[in-house]
Scaffold this motif. Structure first.
Motif, PDB file in Angstrom:
ATOM      1  N   GLY A 125     -33.537  13.620 -63.403  1.00  7.12           N
ATOM      2  CA  GLY A 125     -33.574  12.217 -63.754  1.00  7.12           C
ATOM      3  C   GLY A 125     -33.803  11.368 -62.514  1.00  7.12           C
ATOM      4  N   SER A 126     -33.532  10.078 -62.625  1.00  7.52           N
ATOM      5  CA  SER A 126     -33.762   9.156 -61.509  1.00  7.52           C
ATOM      6  C   SER A 126     -32.623   8.149 -61.416  1.00  7.52           C
ATOM      7  N   THR A 127     -32.184   7.866 -60.192  1.00 10.65           N
ATOM      8  CA  THR A 127     -31.152   6.850 -60.014  1.00 10.65           C
ATOM      9  C   THR A 127     -31.637   5.476 -60.466  1.00 10.65           C
ATOM     10  N   SER A 128     -32.954   5.279 -60.512  1.00 13.75           N
ATOM     11  CA  SER A 128     -33.490   3.979 -60.939  1.00 13.75           C
ATOM     12  C   SER A 128     -33.336   3.752 -62.432  1.00 13.75           C
ATOM     13  N   GLN A 129     -32.865   4.757 -63.179  1.00 17.39           N
ATOM     14  CA  GLN A 129     -32.573   4.544 -64.599  1.00 17.39           C
ATOM     15  C   GLN A 129     -31.506   3.467 -64.791  1.00 17.39           C
ATOM     16  N   ALA A 130     -30.690   3.248 -63.767  1.00 15.04           N
ATOM     17  CA  ALA A 130     -29.654   2.220 -63.872  1.00 15.04           C
ATOM     18  C   ALA A 130     -30.237   0.818 -63.797  1.00 15.04           C
ATOM     19  N   GLY A 131     -31.502   0.699 -63.353  1.00 16.22           N
ATOM     20  CA  GLY A 131     -32.132  -0.600 -63.242  1.00 16.22           C
ATOM     21  C   GLY A 131     -31.737  -1.313 -61.963  1.00 16.22           C
ATOM     22  N   VAL A 132     -31.838  -2.638 -61.977  1.00 12.95           N
ATOM     23  CA  VAL A 132     -31.460  -3.430 -60.808  1.00 12.95           C
ATOM     24  C   VAL A 132     -29.946  -3.357 -60.643  1.00 12.95           C
ATOM     25  N   PRO A 133     -29.470  -2.865 -59.505  1.00 12.17           N
ATOM     26  CA  PRO A 133     -28.021  -2.651 -59.352  1.00 12.17           C
ATOM     27  C   PRO A 133     -27.224  -3.945 -59.472  1.00 12.17           C
ATOM     28  N   GLN A 134     -26.172  -3.892 -60.258  1.00 13.21           N
ATOM     29  CA  GLN A 134     -25.247  -5.010 -60.352  1.00 13.21           C
ATOM     30  C   GLN A 134     -24.173  -4.914 -59.281  1.00 13.21           C
ATOM     31  N   ARG A 135     -23.981  -3.703 -58.777  1.00  5.80           N
ATOM     32  CA  ARG A 135     -23.032  -3.462 -57.696  1.00  5.80           C
ATOM     33  C   ARG A 135     -23.463  -2.188 -56.972  1.00  5.80           C
ATOM     34  N   PRO A 137     -21.839   1.027 -54.252  1.00  8.17           N
ATOM     35  CA  PRO A 137     -22.855   2.020 -54.595  1.00  8.17           C
ATOM     36  C   PRO A 137     -22.866   2.334 -56.092  1.00  8.17           C
ATOM     37  N   LEU A 138     -23.971   2.917 -56.557  1.00  7.53           N
ATOM     38  CA  LEU A 138     -24.048   3.441 -57.910  1.00  7.53           C
ATOM     39  C   LEU A 138     -23.316   4.780 -57.952  1.00  7.53           C
ATOM     40  N   ASP A 139     -22.517   4.990 -58.992  1.00  4.77           N
ATOM     41  CA  ASP A 139     -21.797   6.261 -59.094  1.00  4.77           C
ATOM     42  C   ASP A 139     -21.968   6.945 -60.448  1.00  4.77           C
ATOM     43  N   GLY A 140     -22.813   6.381 -61.308  1.00  2.00           N
ATOM     44  CA  GLY A 140     -23.048   6.973 -62.618  1.00  2.00           C
ATOM     45  C   GLY A 140     -22.207   6.378 -63.724  1.00  2.00           C
ATOM     46  N   SER A 141     -21.220   5.541 -63.365  1.00  2.99           N
ATOM     47  CA  SER A 141     -20.372   4.933 -64.392  1.00  2.99           C
ATOM     48  C   SER A 141     -20.925   3.601 -64.881  1.00  2.99           C
ATOM     49  N   GLU A 142     -21.900   3.039 -64.169  1.00  3.94           N
ATOM     50  CA  GLU A 142     -22.463   1.744 -64.540  1.00  3.94           C
ATOM     51  C   GLU A 142     -23.367   1.885 -65.769  1.00  3.94           C
ATOM     52  N   PRO A 143     -23.490   0.821 -66.563  1.00  2.00           N
ATOM     53  CA  PRO A 143     -24.408   0.882 -67.714  1.00  2.00           C
ATOM     54  C   PRO A 143     -25.847   0.983 -67.245  1.00  2.00           C
ATOM     55  N   ASP A 144     -26.654   1.714 -67.989  1.00  2.00           N
ATOM     56  CA  ASP A 144     -28.060   1.881 -67.639  1.00  2.00           C
ATOM     57  C   ASP A 144     -28.875   0.725 -68.199  1.00  2.00           C
ATOM     58  N   ARG A 145     -29.699   0.133 -67.336  1.00  2.00           N
ATOM     59  CA  ARG A 145     -30.607  -0.943 -67.740  1.00  2.00           C
ATOM     60  C   ARG A 145     -31.986  -0.669 -67.143  1.00  2.00           C
ATOM     61  N   PRO A 146     -32.656   0.397 -67.592  1.00  2.00           N
ATOM     62  CA  PRO A 146     -33.959   0.730 -67.003  1.00  2.00           C
ATOM     63  C   PRO A 146     -34.965  -0.397 -67.209  1.00  2.00           C
ATOM     64  N   THR A 147     -35.685  -0.742 -66.156  1.00  2.54           N
ATOM     65  CA  THR A 147     -36.589  -1.891 -66.209  1.00  2.54           C
ATOM     66  C   THR A 147     -38.059  -1.516 -66.226  1.00  2.54           C
ATOM     67  N   THR A 148     -38.421  -0.341 -65.758  1.00  2.00           N
ATOM     68  CA  THR A 148     -39.825   0.062 -65.737  1.00  2.00           C
ATOM     69  C   THR A 148     -40.093   1.070 -66.851  1.00  2.00           C
ATOM     70  N   THR A 149     -41.368   1.223 -67.180  1.00  2.00           N
ATOM     71  CA  THR A 149     -41.743   2.205 -68.203  1.00  2.00           C
ATOM     72  C   THR A 149     -41.303   3.599 -67.804  1.00  2.00           C
ATOM     73  N   TYR A 150     -41.515   3.958 -66.555  1.00  2.00           N
ATOM     74  CA  TYR A 150     -41.129   5.282 -66.078  1.00  2.00           C
ATOM     75  C   TYR A 150     -39.627   5.498 -66.227  1.00  2.00           C
TER      76      TYR A 150
END
Length: 336
Positions: A125-135, A137-150
């Motif tokens: 997968g990709s860490t960018s699946q989380a979208g634009v970071p709200q905080r 570091p990212l640790d996998g617990s944040e909600p996913d907001r993917p922004t690009t088609t990929y």
């Protein structure tokens, strides 16, 4: 019984790719049966302990996919459409590769239901699946907001494997990769990422361009450390199955510092002054995630598996520079 038939069979989909080649090289040191599948011709790693089988296949054709995963105890899914992540929106074929193959793979493995335990699938997968970071570091617990088609395609494929894990068809693990860079197992500089691109530009005497003021950070993961993470995913599937696990070093490095380090390393190797690092307006292809820092807290994966990145950034960047210089020298020497 064929010699070695009692060894587990691990199939790598995308074994000829940038990350795939490093994964295949690492797996080849294990006493397993290893089937590597790619769209480009491959050769078996030298000195392999594994019994290595090399295949080429069109994995968007279900029959070919079914043939290459036949008998697999584990599948490492590293497939990505050749257009790359920036072109996914403009190329309708990307969805078939990035999502459709995942659906087909689950369907093929589901037909083997009744085997115990279900086959393992480790997905890139990709860490960018989380979208634009709200905080950070990212640790996998944040909600996913993917922004690009990929990113949406990667997210959809990940959900396919999570659902199949819940249904008992597979034991799926998603390893979310950050920016991965590095030299290939055969000592070449491959990949299309920022590091390889800037190394090539620096050797060509071109200025290195930033789309911002250079303070945006990236968590850069050396490709051979990434490969080790996929092996750790295989080894600890009982702890990891059904989840997504972001990978990274835990350290965000300003891109300006990365480019200046590349310029200095290339200068030391070539004997020329460092090329300039300059800021330019972002191009039309730039996305919102390009303008935001990414730092990863991979402590969850580290705790479960014991994995950790081993190669320091400066050492890995120097290896990239050396690999390109050696390969360029060999190509120049081989010209008539």
């Amino acid at each position: 019984m064929t010699a070695g038939a009692d060894r587990p069979l691990v199939v790598v989909l995308g074994g000829s790719g940038f990350v795939g080649a490093a994964v295949v090289e690492a797996l080849a040191r294990r006493p397993i049966r290893l089937r590597t599948v790619g769209r480009r011709p491959q050769s078996a790693p030298a000195g392999a302990v594994a019994q290595v089988e090399v295949r080429s296949a069109d994995l968007t054709a279900r029959r070919e996919l079914e043939a290459v995963v036949a008998g697999a105890d584990a599948v490492i899914h590293l497939l990505m459409h050749t257009a790359g992540w920036r072109e996914a929106a403009s190329d309708p074929a990307s969805e078939r590769v990035n999502v459709g193959v995942a659906r087909d793979l689950v369907g093929v493995l589901r037909e083997r239901r009744g085997t115990a335990p279900p086959p393992t699938v480790v997905f890139a997968g990709s860490t960018s699946q989380a979208g634009v970071p709200q905080r950070l570091p990212l640790d996998g617990s944040e909600p996913d907001r993917p922004t690009t088609t990929y990113d949406r395609q990667k997210h959809a494929a990940e959900q396919v494997f999570k659902a199949a894990t819940a249904a008992g068809s597979v034991r799926g693990v998603s390893l979310r990769l950050p920016t991965v860079y590095g030299d290939s197992p055969r000592g070449r500089l491959t990949g299309r990422g920022v590091v390889s691109t800037m190394v090539r530009k620096a050797f060509a005497g071109e200025e290195l361009t930033l789309w911002n003021d250079g303070t945006v950070q990236r968590d850069l993961l050396y490709v051979h450390d990434a490969a080790d993470a996929f092996l750790a995913g295989l080894d600890h599937v009982d702890l990891l199955a059904g989840g997504h696990w972001p990978l990274g070093t835990g350290r965000g490095v300003p891109l300006g510092d990365v480019l200046r380090t590349i310029a200095d390393l290339v200068a030391a190797r070539s004997g020329r002054p460092p090329v300039p690092v300059v800021c330019v307006p972002p191009p039309d292809v730039a996305t919102a995630t390009d303008m935001h820092s990414i730092v990863i807290d991979a402590s969850g994966f580290r705790t479960a598996t014991g994995w950790r990145p081993r190669v320091p950034l400066h050492t890995a960047l120097r290896r990239c520079v050396d690999a390109f210089a050696r390969d360029a020298g060999q190509r120049a020497y081989s010209r008539p």
